[in-house]
Design a protein around this motif. Structure first.
Motif, mmCIF file in Angstrom:
data_model
loop_
_atom_site.group_PDB
_atom_site.id
_atom_site.type_symbol
_atom_site.label_atom_id
_atom_site.label_comp_id
_atom_site.label_asym_id
_atom_site.label_seq_id
_atom_site.Cartn_x
_atom_site.Cartn_y
_atom_site.Cartn_z
ATOM 1 N N ARG A 165 0.826 -1.204 0.000
ATOM 2 C CA ARG A 165 0.000 0.000 0.000
ATOM 3 C C ARG A 165 0.864 1.259 0.000
ATOM 4 N N ARG A 166 1.966 1.221 0.725
ATOM 5 C CA ARG A 166 2.842 2.389 0.788
ATOM 6 C C ARG A 166 3.426 2.752 -0.572
ATOM 7 N N LEU A 167 3.589 1.756 -1.433
ATOM 8 C CA LEU A 167 4.172 2.005 -2.750
ATOM 9 C C LEU A 167 3.298 2.895 -3.620
ATOM 10 N N VAL A 168 1.993 2.905 -3.359
ATOM 11 C CA VAL A 168 1.079 3.663 -4.222
ATOM 12 C C VAL A 168 0.245 4.692 -3.473
ATOM 13 N N SER A 169 0.273 4.660 -2.152
ATOM 14 C CA SER A 169 -0.640 5.509 -1.386
ATOM 15 C C SER A 169 -0.394 6.997 -1.605
ATOM 16 N N ARG A 170 0.839 7.398 -1.917
ATOM 17 C CA ARG A 170 1.119 8.825 -2.108
ATOM 18 C C ARG A 170 0.360 9.399 -3.291
ATOM 19 N N ALA A 171 0.040 8.556 -4.263
ATOM 20 C CA ALA A 171 -0.700 9.033 -5.439
ATOM 21 C C ALA A 171 -2.168 9.299 -5.128
ATOM 22 N N PHE A 172 -2.637 8.848 -3.948
ATOM 23 C CA PHE A 172 -4.060 8.963 -3.631
ATOM 24 C C PHE A 172 -4.320 9.762 -2.365
ATOM 25 N N THR A 173 -3.338 10.536 -1.904
ATOM 26 C CA THR A 173 -3.567 11.384 -0.746
ATOM 27 C C THR A 173 -4.575 12.472 -1.087
ATOM 28 N N ALA A 174 -5.165 13.061 -0.056
ATOM 29 C CA ALA A 174 -6.158 14.116 -0.274
ATOM 30 C C ALA A 174 -5.567 15.265 -1.083
ATOM 31 N N ARG A 175 -4.312 15.616 -0.805
ATOM 32 C CA ARG A 175 -3.684 16.737 -1.525
ATOM 33 C C ARG A 175 -3.465 16.382 -2.993
ATOM 34 N N ARG A 176 -2.961 15.163 -3.269
ATOM 35 C CA ARG A 176 -2.727 14.774 -4.657
ATOM 36 C C ARG A 176 -4.042 14.685 -5.430
ATOM 37 N N VAL A 177 -5.071 14.179 -4.784
ATOM 38 C CA VAL A 177 -6.378 14.091 -5.436
ATOM 39 C C VAL A 177 -6.925 15.482 -5.721
ATOM 40 N N ALA A 178 -6.770 16.394 -4.760
ATOM 41 C CA ALA A 178 -7.235 17.780 -4.985
ATOM 42 C C ALA A 178 -6.501 18.408 -6.160
ATOM 43 N N ASP A 179 -5.207 18.110 -6.292
ATOM 44 C CA ASP A 179 -4.442 18.648 -7.416
ATOM 45 C C ASP A 179 -4.937 18.106 -8.756
ATOM 46 N N LEU A 180 -5.544 16.928 -8.732
ATOM 47 C CA LEU A 180 -6.055 16.318 -9.957
ATOM 48 C C LEU A 180 -7.394 16.923 -10.400
ATOM 49 N N ARG A 181 -8.048 17.639 -9.518
ATOM 50 C CA ARG A 181 -9.424 18.085 -9.814
ATOM 51 C C ARG A 181 -9.541 18.880 -11.118
ATOM 52 N N PRO A 182 -8.660 19.838 -11.400
ATOM 53 C CA PRO A 182 -8.808 20.555 -12.679
ATOM 54 C C PRO A 182 -8.759 19.625 -13.879
ATOM 55 N N ARG A 183 -7.920 18.595 -13.824
ATOM 56 C CA ARG A 183 -7.848 17.649 -14.932
ATOM 57 C C ARG A 183 -9.132 16.824 -15.026
ATOM 58 N N VAL A 184 -9.659 16.400 -13.872
ATOM 59 C CA VAL A 184 -10.928 15.661 -13.862
ATOM 60 C C VAL A 184 -12.043 16.529 -14.445
ATOM 61 N N GLU A 185 -12.055 17.806 -14.088
ATOM 62 C CA GLU A 185 -13.075 18.714 -14.617
ATOM 63 C C GLU A 185 -12.933 18.887 -16.127
#
Length: 424
Positions: A119-139
């Motif tokens: 889980r540690r190998l991939v968890s950084r890609a799914f933190t709240a901050r990383r997900v928030a940074d993805l929002r413009p792309r999702v939009e």
């Protein structure tokens, strides 16, 4: 009372056929009836000579999901050899050992330190901050897909599953992982064939594994800013952190889990809103309700109803029943999410439903405990963006068929629309 999942003699417990057509047609009422009859039930799996115990009530489901005495790998049950039902079911489905290892030896089946390592190998890609940074792309992806809906419509009617609910999450997760754009349609087809469980599964597994192996070699030659490059680096720099099979399994798990469930959350949720005009009107008038609406839709019509099999590593009490060491159990998420002991008027869709003070969610649609869904924050964000943009862009959106005519894929333990015809 002692119960056993492996000898079929759980006296006094109701017996459930996982493939019962009535249960597949209406799992909400079906599992609720089971829950109110007994906190535990014995389930026959896929017509095979295998059984497990269903845990149906909210508090008990939370225990199974959160208590580390329940393990995913039966090899973790001390002092006894427990047959792996999942392995047996996979063999019964005709999956060859060469490919079976890619679906039973990954993050979802690991326990303890092994689970933490993966889980540690991939968890950084799914933190709240990383997900928030993805929002413009999702939009941006969402707006592009909505721009294209009109062209896909025939006489104003379009299948929202095919043209929106699937393309959005698969585009997002493939970009995050590193699957090229030209290959994403193929991944959707592979994922659909695996999820349906109605065809030969070796073909899509073989093709996915070969494709991942090819991508790994490409990324080794040309690294990129994606999760696959990070996994390759972890493998090549320290093979003890990530093995060959584990790396392929991780990519397979992330891409499939990262789009299938989110696609059906969007599909189920849209159908629910269109058949509940009072809730749809509330959301249109107050878009700020969207995050709460996503939680409520996940509770009320979430796509995953039953968890993977877990095993009691020691004797554990569930209500008045004692689970013996080695017993196989499955937590019924839909039973918990409709439990009146936890939710007031649970059968009612209410997008204003309040979460407990200090907690972001009370439902168990994303699981709980150490195996809580890694991509839950991303799925919620995609749902928020999808519902918000869809209702804003198409204020007259409506179902193009009678709700009773909506076609569902009869896959046990899940709730999936085959198509969602809407009028724009």
């Amino acid at each position: 009372m002692s119960t056993s999942a492996d000898d079929g003699t759980a006296t006094g417990l109701p017996t459930v056929d996982f493939m019962d057509p009535e249960l597949l047609r209406d799992p909400f009422n079906g599992y609720s009836r089971i829950r109110e009859r007994s906190p535990l039930a014995l389930v026959r799996l896929y017509g095979e000579n295998q059984t497990a115990l269903l845990v149906t009530r909210y508090d008990d489901v939370k225990t199974v999901l959160s208590d580390t005495r329940f393990v995913n790998d039966p090899a973790g049950v001390p002092g006894m050899e427990v047959g792996n039902i999942r392995d047996q079911l996979i063999a019964a489905r005709g999956i060859e050992p060469e490919y079976a290892k890619y679906v039973v030896e990954g993050l979802l089946d690991a326990d303890g330190a092994e689970h933490v390592r993966l889980r540690r190998l991939v968890s950084r890609a799914f933190t709240a901050r990383r997900v928030a940074d993805l929002r413009p792309r999702v939009e941006a992806i969402t707006e592009r897909l909505l721009d294209e809906l009109g062209a896909a419509a025939e006489d104003g009617v379009v299948d929202l599953i095919r043209h929106f609910a699937y393309p959005l999450p698969i585009t997002v997760i493939c970009e995050l992982v590193g699957i090229p754009e030209e290959d994403r349609g193929q991944w959707r087809e592979w994922g659909g064939r695996l999820a349906s469980m109605t065809s030969d599964l070796n073909g899509p597994l073989r093709d996915m594994v070969a494709h991942i192996q090819e991508l790994i070699e490409r990324r080794r030659a040309t690294p990129a800013d994606d999760l696959l490059t990070g996994l390759i680096r972890a493998h090549d720099e320290d093979g003890d952190r990530l093995g060959d099979i584990e790396m392929i399994t991780m990519v397979l798990t992330l891409v499939l889990a990262g789009h299938e469930t989110t696609a059906h959350l969007i599909g189920n949720g849209t159908a629910a809103l269109l058949t509940h005009p009072d809730q749809l009107d509330l959301l249109r008038k107050d878009p700020a309700l969207t995050p709460r609406a996503v939680h409520e839709l996940m509770r009320w019509c979430g796509p995953v109803h039953v968890t993977r099999i877990r095993y009691a590593a020691e004797e554990i009490q569930i209500g008045e029943h004692t689970l013996r060491r080695g017993d196989a159990v499955m937590a019924v998420l839909v039973g918990a999410n409709y439990d009146p002991r936890r939710f007031d008027d649970p059968e009612t869709l209410d997008i204003t439903r309040e979460a407990d003070a200090g907690h972001k969610e009370t439902h168990v649609g994303f699981g709980a405990g150490l195996h809580y869904c890694l991509g839950a924050a991303l799925a919620r964000q995609e749902g928020e963006v999808a519902f918000g943009a869809l209702l804003r862009r198409f204020p007259g959106l409506s179902l193009a068929v009678d709700p009773a005519e909506l076609e569902r894929e009869m896959v046990p333990g899940s709730w999936r629309l085959a198509r969602l015809p809407v009028r724009l």
